[in-house]
Design a protein around this motif. Structure first.
Motif, mmCIF file in Angstrom:
data_model
loop_
_atom_site.group_PDB
_atom_site.id
_atom_site.type_symbol
_atom_site.label_atom_id
_atom_site.label_comp_id
_atom_site.label_asym_id
_atom_site.label_seq_id
_atom_site.Cartn_x
_atom_site.Cartn_y
_atom_site.Cartn_z
ATOM 1 N N SER A 17 1.511 8.545 -19.212
ATOM 2 C CA SER A 17 0.951 7.197 -19.299
ATOM 3 C C SER A 17 0.526 6.877 -20.723
ATOM 4 C CB SER A 17 -0.268 7.071 -18.379
ATOM 5 O OG SER A 17 0.067 7.299 -17.031
ATOM 6 N N LEU A 18 0.568 5.598 -21.036
ATOM 7 C CA LEU A 18 0.051 5.079 -22.297
ATOM 8 C C LEU A 18 -0.542 3.708 -22.036
ATOM 9 C CD1 LEU A 18 2.820 5.801 -24.992
ATOM 10 C CD2 LEU A 18 0.521 6.792 -24.919
ATOM 11 N N ARG A 19 -1.490 3.321 -22.888
ATOM 12 C CA ARG A 19 -2.060 1.983 -22.810
ATOM 13 C C ARG A 19 -1.951 1.316 -24.172
ATOM 14 N NH1 ARG A 19 -8.174 -0.226 -22.510
ATOM 15 N NH2 ARG A 19 -7.882 -1.981 -21.065
ATOM 16 N N LEU A 20 -1.270 0.193 -24.208
ATOM 17 C CA LEU A 20 -1.136 -0.587 -25.428
ATOM 18 C C LEU A 20 -2.173 -1.704 -25.445
ATOM 19 C CD1 LEU A 20 2.760 -1.018 -25.629
ATOM 20 C CD2 LEU A 20 1.341 0.889 -26.418
ATOM 21 N N SER A 21 -2.651 -2.011 -26.637
ATOM 22 C CA SER A 21 -3.584 -3.118 -26.825
ATOM 23 C C SER A 21 -3.066 -4.017 -27.931
ATOM 24 C CB SER A 21 -4.971 -2.607 -27.220
ATOM 25 O OG SER A 21 -5.513 -1.777 -26.232
ATOM 26 N N CYS A 22 -3.395 -5.286 -27.842
ATOM 27 C CA CYS A 22 -3.009 -6.245 -28.876
ATOM 28 C C CYS A 22 -4.128 -7.267 -29.006
ATOM 29 C CB CYS A 22 -1.708 -6.929 -28.511
ATOM 30 S SG CYS A 22 -1.275 -8.297 -29.605
ATOM 31 N N LYS A 64 8.369 -3.068 -12.943
ATOM 32 C CA LYS A 64 7.523 -3.443 -11.802
ATOM 33 C C LYS A 64 7.050 -2.194 -11.062
ATOM 34 C CE LYS A 64 9.276 -8.075 -10.774
ATOM 35 N NZ LYS A 64 10.071 -8.902 -9.843
ATOM 36 N N GLY A 65 5.761 -2.178 -10.759
ATOM 37 C CA GLY A 65 5.186 -1.040 -10.052
ATOM 38 C C GLY A 65 4.752 0.099 -10.956
ATOM 39 N N ARG A 66 5.140 0.049 -12.230
ATOM 40 C CA ARG A 66 4.762 1.113 -13.165
ATOM 41 C C ARG A 66 3.861 0.593 -14.289
ATOM 42 N NH1 ARG A 66 8.513 3.465 -16.249
ATOM 43 N NH2 ARG A 66 9.889 1.626 -16.315
ATOM 44 N N PHE A 67 4.091 -0.655 -14.709
ATOM 45 C CA PHE A 67 3.321 -1.234 -15.808
ATOM 46 C C PHE A 67 2.399 -2.328 -15.273
ATOM 47 C CE2 PHE A 67 6.608 -0.508 -19.470
ATOM 48 C CZ PHE A 67 6.679 0.830 -19.122
ATOM 49 N N THR A 68 1.251 -2.474 -15.922
ATOM 50 C CA THR A 68 0.315 -3.543 -15.570
ATOM 51 C C THR A 68 -0.149 -4.238 -16.835
ATOM 52 O OG1 THR A 68 -0.474 -2.329 -13.625
ATOM 53 C CG2 THR A 68 -1.844 -4.131 -14.436
ATOM 54 N N ILE A 69 0.021 -5.553 -16.863
ATOM 55 C CA ILE A 69 -0.463 -6.343 -17.995
ATOM 56 C C ILE A 69 -1.789 -6.983 -17.600
ATOM 57 C CG2 ILE A 69 0.800 -8.447 -17.318
ATOM 58 C CD1 ILE A 69 1.223 -8.983 -20.336
ATOM 59 N N SER A 70 -2.706 -7.029 -18.567
ATOM 60 C CA SER A 70 -3.994 -7.667 -18.325
ATOM 61 C C SER A 70 -4.487 -8.248 -19.651
ATOM 62 C CB SER A 70 -5.013 -6.665 -17.766
ATOM 63 O OG SER A 70 -5.229 -5.609 -18.677
ATOM 64 N N ARG A 71 -5.522 -9.068 -19.581
ATOM 65 C CA ARG A 71 -6.059 -9.646 -20.811
ATOM 66 C C ARG A 71 -7.553 -9.852 -20.684
ATOM 67 N NH1 ARG A 71 -3.133 -15.317 -21.590
ATOM 68 N NH2 ARG A 71 -4.806 -15.770 -23.079
ATOM 69 N N ASP A 72 -8.198 -9.839 -21.848
ATOM 70 C CA ASP A 72 -9.614 -10.139 -21.953
ATOM 71 C C ASP A 72 -9.710 -11.379 -22.830
ATOM 72 O OD1 ASP A 72 -12.302 -10.335 -22.672
ATOM 73 O OD2 ASP A 72 -12.596 -8.162 -22.632
ATOM 74 N N ASN A 73 -9.898 -12.527 -22.208
ATOM 75 C CA ASN A 73 -9.896 -13.776 -22.968
ATOM 76 C C ASN A 73 -11.053 -13.858 -23.962
ATOM 77 O OD1 ASN A 73 -7.576 -14.765 -21.691
ATOM 78 N ND2 ASN A 73 -8.748 -15.636 -20.010
ATOM 79 N N ALA A 74 -12.160 -13.237 -23.647
ATOM 80 C CA ALA A 74 -13.302 -13.251 -24.562
ATOM 81 C C ALA A 74 -13.003 -12.484 -25.842
ATOM 82 C CB ALA A 74 -14.528 -12.665 -23.872
ATOM 83 N N ASN A 76 -9.748 -12.070 -26.916
ATOM 84 C CA ASN A 76 -8.403 -12.465 -27.384
ATOM 85 C C ASN A 76 -7.462 -11.268 -27.403
ATOM 86 O OD1 ASN A 76 -9.225 -15.110 -27.714
ATOM 87 N ND2 ASN A 76 -9.592 -14.910 -29.905
ATOM 88 N N THR A 77 -7.532 -10.457 -26.380
ATOM 89 C CA THR A 77 -6.792 -9.200 -26.343
ATOM 90 C C THR A 77 -5.961 -9.099 -25.068
ATOM 91 O OG1 THR A 77 -8.464 -8.082 -27.684
ATOM 92 C CG2 THR A 77 -6.991 -6.690 -26.394
ATOM 93 N N VAL A 78 -4.762 -8.586 -25.225
ATOM 94 C CA VAL A 78 -3.890 -8.318 -24.091
ATOM 95 C C VAL A 78 -3.588 -6.822 -24.060
ATOM 96 C CG1 VAL A 78 -1.760 -8.820 -25.393
ATOM 97 C CG2 VAL A 78 -1.770 -9.017 -22.885
ATOM 98 N N TYR A 79 -3.464 -6.302 -22.861
ATOM 99 C CA TYR A 79 -3.228 -4.874 -22.669
ATOM 100 C C TYR A 79 -1.949 -4.658 -21.865
ATOM 101 C CZ TYR A 79 -8.229 -4.924 -23.701
ATOM 102 O OH TYR A 79 -9.451 -5.147 -24.277
ATOM 103 N N LEU A 80 -1.365 -3.481 -22.045
ATOM 104 C CA LEU A 80 -0.243 -3.062 -21.213
ATOM 105 C C LEU A 80 -0.491 -1.621 -20.812
ATOM 106 C CD1 LEU A 80 2.495 -4.012 -20.015
ATOM 107 C CD2 LEU A 80 3.591 -2.801 -21.929
ATOM 108 N N GLN A 81 -0.834 -1.414 -19.554
ATOM 109 C CA GLN A 81 -1.015 -0.069 -19.017
ATOM 110 C C GLN A 81 0.320 0.394 -18.467
ATOM 111 O OE1 GLN A 81 -3.994 2.028 -18.826
ATOM 112 N NE2 GLN A 81 -2.276 3.422 -18.493
ATOM 113 N N MET A 82 0.800 1.516 -18.982
ATOM 114 C CA MET A 82 2.114 2.020 -18.598
ATOM 115 C C MET A 82 1.966 3.379 -17.922
ATOM 116 S SD MET A 82 4.278 0.945 -22.004
ATOM 117 C CE MET A 82 3.346 2.023 -23.089
#
Length: 120
Positions: A17-22, A64-74, A76-82
């Motif tokens: 697993s890895l988690r990307l942030s932007c 699908k089923g392996r990655f999850t995208i999410s965001r924290d609007n406060a 201004n960040t988006v994440y990708l959990q893989m």
């Protein structure tokens, strides 16, 4: 000016697993859709996942089923959990955001990319 700065890439074994942030920074009035794209050597850039400001998500069938995208609007960040990463997930991953700077200025922005390498 707006900057998108990605982090979290690296080398992982298949099944790992890895988690990307932007994080977006700059004179931002509003951020609409955010997303992740990837480009493997010799291939075109492809969509991985997107998320609207309201939280509606969209995924490529291959993740699908392996990655999850999410965001924290406060933040201004988006994440990708893989999870359950496969060698075919190896690519440079790019963050993308649709950003309004003012009433008249709205544009698409890209991060510099972060390498994800999955070993078999």
């Amino acid at each position: 000016q707006v900057q998108l700065v990605e982090s979290g890439g690296g080398l992982v074994q298949a099944g790992g697993s890895l988690r990307l942030s932007c994080a977006a920074s700059g004179s931002i009035f509003a951020i609409y859709a955010m997303g992740w794209y990837r480009q493997a050597p010799g291939k075109q850039r492809e969509l991985v996942a997107t998320i609207t400001s309201g939280g509606t998500t969209n995924y490529a069938d291959s993740v699908k089923g392996r990655f999850t995208i999410s965001r924290d609007n406060a933040k201004n960040t988006v994440y990708l959990q893989m999870h359950s990463l496969k060698p075919e997930d190896t690519a440079v991953y790019y963050c993308n955001a649709d950003i309004r700077l003012s009433a008249r200025e709205r544009s698409d922005y890209w991060g510099q990319g972060t390498q994800v390498t999955v070993s078999s």
